[in-house]
Motif scaffolding. Structure first.
Motif, PDB file in Angstrom:
ATOM      1  N   LEU A 144       6.900  48.602  39.848  1.00 37.06           N
ATOM      2  CA  LEU A 144       5.807  47.682  39.590  1.00 37.06           C
ATOM      3  C   LEU A 144       4.575  48.527  39.284  1.00 37.06           C
ATOM      4  CD1 LEU A 144       4.995  44.665  39.514  1.00 37.06           C
ATOM      5  CD2 LEU A 144       4.120  44.969  41.839  1.00 37.06           C
ATOM      6  N   GLN A 145       4.226  48.586  38.015  1.00 34.05           N
ATOM      7  CA  GLN A 145       3.029  49.292  37.600  1.00 34.05           C
ATOM      8  C   GLN A 145       1.855  48.344  37.718  1.00 34.05           C
ATOM      9  OE1 GLN A 145       2.555  52.571  36.570  1.00 34.05           O
ATOM     10  NE2 GLN A 145       0.383  52.034  36.647  1.00 34.05           N
ATOM     11  N   MET A 146       0.875  48.734  38.522  1.00 40.48           N
ATOM     12  CA  MET A 146      -0.271  47.879  38.789  1.00 40.48           C
ATOM     13  C   MET A 146      -1.528  48.549  38.266  1.00 40.48           C
ATOM     14  SD  MET A 146       0.684  46.583  42.641  1.00 40.48           S
ATOM     15  CE  MET A 146       0.374  48.180  43.369  1.00 40.48           C
ATOM     16  N   ASN A 147      -2.141  47.940  37.278  1.00 43.25           N
ATOM     17  CA  ASN A 147      -3.375  48.452  36.688  1.00 43.25           C
ATOM     18  C   ASN A 147      -4.524  47.487  36.948  1.00 43.25           C
ATOM     19  OD1 ASN A 147      -1.855  50.590  35.566  1.00 43.25           O
ATOM     20  ND2 ASN A 147      -1.431  49.392  33.715  1.00 43.25           N
ATOM     21  N   SER A 148      -5.716  47.974  36.753  1.00 39.11           N
ATOM     22  CA  SER A 148      -6.920  47.148  36.935  1.00 39.11           C
ATOM     23  C   SER A 148      -6.884  46.412  38.269  1.00 39.11           C
ATOM     24  CB  SER A 148      -7.059  46.137  35.787  1.00 39.11           C
ATOM     25  OG  SER A 148      -7.108  46.796  34.538  1.00 39.11           O
ATOM     26  N   LEU A 149      -6.577  47.140  39.301  1.00 43.83           N
ATOM     27  CA  LEU A 149      -6.420  46.528  40.615  1.00 43.83           C
ATOM     28  C   LEU A 149      -7.733  45.941  41.118  1.00 43.83           C
ATOM     29  CD1 LEU A 149      -3.971  49.105  42.130  1.00 43.83           C
ATOM     30  CD2 LEU A 149      -3.595  46.639  42.080  1.00 43.83           C
ATOM     31  N   LYS A 150      -7.589  44.846  41.854  1.00 41.38           N
ATOM     32  CA  LYS A 150      -8.725  44.129  42.412  1.00 41.38           C
ATOM     33  C   LYS A 150      -8.587  44.083  43.930  1.00 41.38           C
ATOM     34  CE  LYS A 150      -8.727  41.042  38.378  1.00 41.38           C
ATOM     35  NZ  LYS A 150      -8.647  39.620  37.936  1.00 41.38           N
ATOM     36  N   PRO A 151      -9.686  43.916  44.639  1.00 39.74           N
ATOM     37  CA  PRO A 151      -9.576  43.811  46.107  1.00 39.74           C
ATOM     38  C   PRO A 151      -8.621  42.701  46.550  1.00 39.74           C
ATOM     39  CG  PRO A 151     -11.843  44.195  45.489  1.00 39.74           C
ATOM     40  CD  PRO A 151     -11.091  43.989  44.204  1.00 39.74           C
ATOM     41  N   GLU A 152      -8.536  41.647  45.796  1.00 37.92           N
ATOM     42  CA  GLU A 152      -7.637  40.552  46.166  1.00 37.92           C
ATOM     43  C   GLU A 152      -6.160  40.887  45.973  1.00 37.92           C
ATOM     44  OE1 GLU A 152     -10.284  40.418  44.083  1.00 37.92           O
ATOM     45  OE2 GLU A 152      -9.903  39.010  42.421  1.00 37.92           O
ATOM     46  N   ASP A 153      -5.875  42.039  45.410  1.00 31.19           N
ATOM     47  CA  ASP A 153      -4.486  42.511  45.324  1.00 31.19           C
ATOM     48  C   ASP A 153      -4.042  43.202  46.611  1.00 31.19           C
ATOM     49  OD1 ASP A 153      -5.178  43.450  41.946  1.00 31.19           O
ATOM     50  OD2 ASP A 153      -4.029  41.699  42.604  1.00 31.19           O
TER      51      ASP A 153
END
Length: 123
Positions: A80-89
């Motif tokens: 799972l490549q996760m980009n542009s992560l946000k605090p809600e992630d």
């Protein structure tokens, strides 16, 4: 099937992480693989899933365009490549596997679960 998730950690908002889930025990290529997450005080949430031959991928709306699920059947691993992560992630992320057909976003469809890996996104 035994699943081992890894790759979590602490990252700043806007950053990236790649989660991995290594499977063992049965032919990996026959399983639908999914990622779910659970934030503190919240229910498990479907994140993404990928079909047997990687021809079909599915995402919850909140991660579309930012997360990418993929699999390498030769390595028995889903990513799972996760980009542009946000605090809600921020959540504990779990990988899951099923040999059944059905609605891939439903927890009850999955028979096997990994132990979870913590992702923390700071603002």
């Amino acid at each position: 099937v035994q699943l081992q998730a890894s790759g979590g950690g602490l990252v700043q908002a806007g950053g990236s992480l790649r989660l991995s889930c290594a499977a063992s025990g049965r032919p990996f290529g026959t399983y639908v693989m999914g990622w779910f997450r659970q934030a503190p005080g919240k229910e498990h949430e479907f994140v993404a899933a990928i079909g047997w031959s990687a021809g079909g991928t599915f995402y919850t709306d909140s991660v579309k365009g930012r997360f990418t699920i993929s699999r390498d059947n030769a390595k028995n691993t889903v990513y799972l490549q996760m980009n542009s992560l946000k605090p809600e992630d921020t959540a504990v992320y779990y990988c899951a596997a099923t040999a059944r057909s059905g609605v891939v976003s439903q927890r009850g469809m999955y028979d096997y679960w990994g132990q979870g890996t913590l992702v923390t996104v700071s603002s």
